[in-house]
Design an enzyme around this catalytic site. Structure first.
Site, PDB file in Angstrom:
ATOM      1  N   MET A  38       0.735  -1.237   0.028  1.00 48.13           N
ATOM      2  CA  MET A  38      -0.035   0.033  -0.146  1.00 48.13           C
ATOM      3  C   MET A  38       0.944   1.194   0.041  1.00 48.13           C
ATOM      4  SD  MET A  38      -3.279  -0.918   2.119  1.00 48.13           S
ATOM      5  CE  MET A  38      -2.907  -0.681   3.755  1.00 48.13           C
ATOM      6  N   GLY A  44      11.128  -2.846   5.303  1.00 46.79           N
ATOM      7  CA  GLY A  44      10.529  -4.128   5.321  1.00 46.79           C
ATOM      8  C   GLY A  44      10.246  -4.430   4.008  1.00 46.79           C
ATOM      9  N   HIS A  45       9.158  -3.427   3.338  1.00 53.71           N
ATOM     10  CA  HIS A  45       8.816  -3.675   1.862  1.00 53.71           C
ATOM     11  C   HIS A  45       9.779  -3.984   0.879  1.00 53.71           C
ATOM     12  CE1 HIS A  45       5.630  -0.886   3.591  1.00 53.71           C
ATOM     13  NE2 HIS A  45       4.817  -1.782   2.858  1.00 53.71           N
ATOM     14  N   GLN A  69     -10.393  -2.486   2.323  1.00 52.47           N
ATOM     15  CA  GLN A  69      -9.940  -3.101   3.737  1.00 52.47           C
ATOM     16  C   GLN A  69     -10.011  -2.036   4.783  1.00 52.47           C
ATOM     17  OE1 GLN A  69      -6.065  -4.165   1.666  1.00 52.47           O
ATOM     18  NE2 GLN A  69      -5.159  -3.803   3.806  1.00 52.47           N
ATOM     19  N   GLY A 155       5.048 -10.071   3.824  1.00 56.35           N
ATOM     20  CA  GLY A 155       5.705 -10.108   4.822  1.00 56.35           C
ATOM     21  C   GLY A 155       5.385 -11.047   6.012  1.00 56.35           C
ATOM     22  N   LYS A 157       5.272 -10.124   8.977  1.00 54.46           N
ATOM     23  CA  LYS A 157       4.594  -9.091  10.074  1.00 54.46           C
ATOM     24  C   LYS A 157       2.975  -9.175  10.145  1.00 54.46           C
ATOM     25  CE  LYS A 157       3.928  -4.619  11.750  1.00 54.46           C
ATOM     26  NZ  LYS A 157       2.696  -4.252  10.790  1.00 54.46           N
ATOM     27  N   GLN A 161      -2.583 -12.224   7.772  1.00 57.56           N
ATOM     28  CA  GLN A 161      -2.952 -11.993   6.350  1.00 57.56           C
ATOM     29  C   GLN A 161      -2.231 -13.016   5.727  1.00 57.56           C
ATOM     30  OE1 GLN A 161      -2.823  -7.958   4.283  1.00 57.56           O
ATOM     31  NE2 GLN A 161      -0.884  -8.615   4.053  1.00 57.56           N
ATOM     32  N   SER A 193       6.768  -0.760  10.126  1.00 53.80           N
ATOM     33  CA  SER A 193       5.281  -0.405   9.863  1.00 53.80           C
ATOM     34  C   SER A 193       5.288   1.009   9.196  1.00 53.80           C
ATOM     35  CB  SER A 193       4.458  -0.648  10.766  1.00 53.80           C
ATOM     36  OG  SER A 193       3.139  -0.075  10.719  1.00 53.80           O
ATOM     37  N   ARG A 195       2.849   2.692   9.534  1.00 58.19           N
ATOM     38  CA  ARG A 195       2.094   3.265  10.639  1.00 58.19           C
ATOM     39  C   ARG A 195       2.871   3.830  11.754  1.00 58.19           C
ATOM     40  NH1 ARG A 195      -2.515  -0.439   9.070  1.00 58.19           N
ATOM     41  NH2 ARG A 195      -4.163   0.694   8.447  1.00 58.19           N
TER      42      ARG A 195
HETATM   43  O1  PAF Z   1      -0.153  -5.777   3.393  1.00 58.27           O
HETATM   44  C1  PAF Z   1      -0.598  -4.934   2.818  1.00 58.27           C
HETATM   45  O2  PAF Z   1      -0.013  -3.684   2.571  1.00 58.27           O
HETATM   46  C2  PAF Z   1      -2.063  -4.831   1.988  1.00 58.27           C
HETATM   47  O3  PAF Z   1      -2.913  -5.735   3.046  1.00 58.27           O
HETATM   48  C3  PAF Z   1      -1.895  -5.637   0.881  1.00 58.27           C
HETATM   49  C4  PAF Z   1      -1.463  -6.989   0.973  1.00 58.27           C
HETATM   50  C5  PAF Z   1      -1.096  -4.829  -0.090  1.00 58.27           C
HETATM   51  C6  PAF Z   1      -3.301  -5.751   0.294  1.00 58.27           C
HETATM   52  O4  PAF Z   1      -3.789  -4.397   0.062  1.00 58.27           O
END
Ligand code: PAF
Length: 287
Positions: A38, A44-45, A69, A155, A157, A161, A193, A195
């Site tokens: 997102m 991390g990404h 979401q 991830g 984390k 999910q 994160s 956030r």
């Molecule tokens: O983990 C995230 O950033 C989101 O939940 C994802 C997997 C990109 C789906 O919007």
């Protein structure tokens, strides 16, 4: 192995642009890796992108803040957005294409399909954020159909999910290998994160206690102490450390996230969500 790019990767903003690039790669015999994000990218990404780069020839990363979401009261409007910076970071990590569709491209007027995974999506985050996993499953299913990757990297984390995505892929026979990457942490063990950007300096100090509390609780559970007592003590410890509230601390079976009756008797994970000020943090680790 993907080629390392030296400048921002090309960006696709529509499904047609995305498919044109990917079909060109497929014609040349390249394998395709995919990292859904997102945006507001951090190390991390980028570790997810690097994993995809190691495993496939060409890597696509999506940057899409998925409205499906977020609940109405959540931070969709204020979620950090920084597409130009994200593009540069992706390039540095070896990403070959950034896919940044508009909301109308992802969800055209009249779209009504829902994806309800059940199983690992129930409880924990699913209890506190009821819209979350149906929104994640919907967008991930769509992204998998749009990109059609060989490998998709997520991830650890967001452990729940990751389990939801694995179940989605299994149940819908989606031909993609889902790879999980261990959580990237700062020097104090705080899980990275997007956030974390909301935290004040004082809140950051508190946030950095989360992983230590979970590690200690996990060790007690692994030593055979009753799960309920360990979870309750860990929640108290988080409140004592300065968290304002604790949504849950839960020790669950690793794969299906089902609860233990009394003590840990198979591979387990400890997961938690807690709030400081207006920020809600999650973390998890193996027990
Ligand atoms: O983990 C995230 O950033 C989101 O939940 C994802 C997997 C990109 C789906 O919007």
């Amino acid at each position: 192995m993907a080629d390392l790019e030296t400048s921002a990767p090309p960006a696709a903003h529509t499904i047609a642009e995305l498919r044109e690039t990917i079909s060109g790669w497929r014609r040349q015999g390249f394998s395709v890796g995919f990292v859904p994000t997102m945006g507001a990218l951090h190390d991390g990404h980028l570790s997810l992108v690097r994993t995809a780069v190691e495993q496939t020839d060409k890597v696509v990363a999506s940057v899409f803040v998925n409205p499906a979401q977020f609940a109405a009261h959540e931070d969709l409007g204020t979620y950090p957005r920084q597409e130009a910076r994200d593009a540069e970071l992706l390039a540095g990590a070896g990403c070959a294409l950034m896919y940044a569709p508009a909301v109308e491209e992802m969800y055209p007027a009249g779209a009504s399909t829902r994806v309800d995974v059940g199983g690992p999506a129930e409880g924990l985050e699913g209890a506190f954020r009821p819209q979350m996993f149906s929104g994640v499953a919907l967008v991930v299913a769509k992204l998998f159909n749009q990109v059609q990757p060989d490998v998709a990297v997520f991830g650890e984390k967001d452990w729940q999910q990751l389990m939801v995505v694995r179940r989605l892929v299994r149940d819908l026979d989606i031909p993609v290998e889902v790879v999980g990457v261990p959580t990237a942490r700062d020097g104090h063990g705080l899980a990275l994160s997007s956030r974390n950007a909301y935290l004040s300096a004082g809140e950051l100090e508190t946030a950095r206690r989360l992983n230590g509390v979970l590690a200690e609780a996990g060790a007690r559970a692994a030593a055979g102490e009753p799960v309920d007592a360990v979870e309750a003590d860990a929640a108290d410890a988080l409140l004592g450390a300065g968290f304002d509230s604790v949504d849950y601390v839960a020790i669950r079976r690793t794969d299906d996230l089902s609860a233990f009756e009394r003590t840990v008797d198979s591979p387990a994970r400890i997961l938690a969500a807690a709030r400081i000020g207006r920020t809600r943090l999650i973390d998890n680790m193996a027990v």
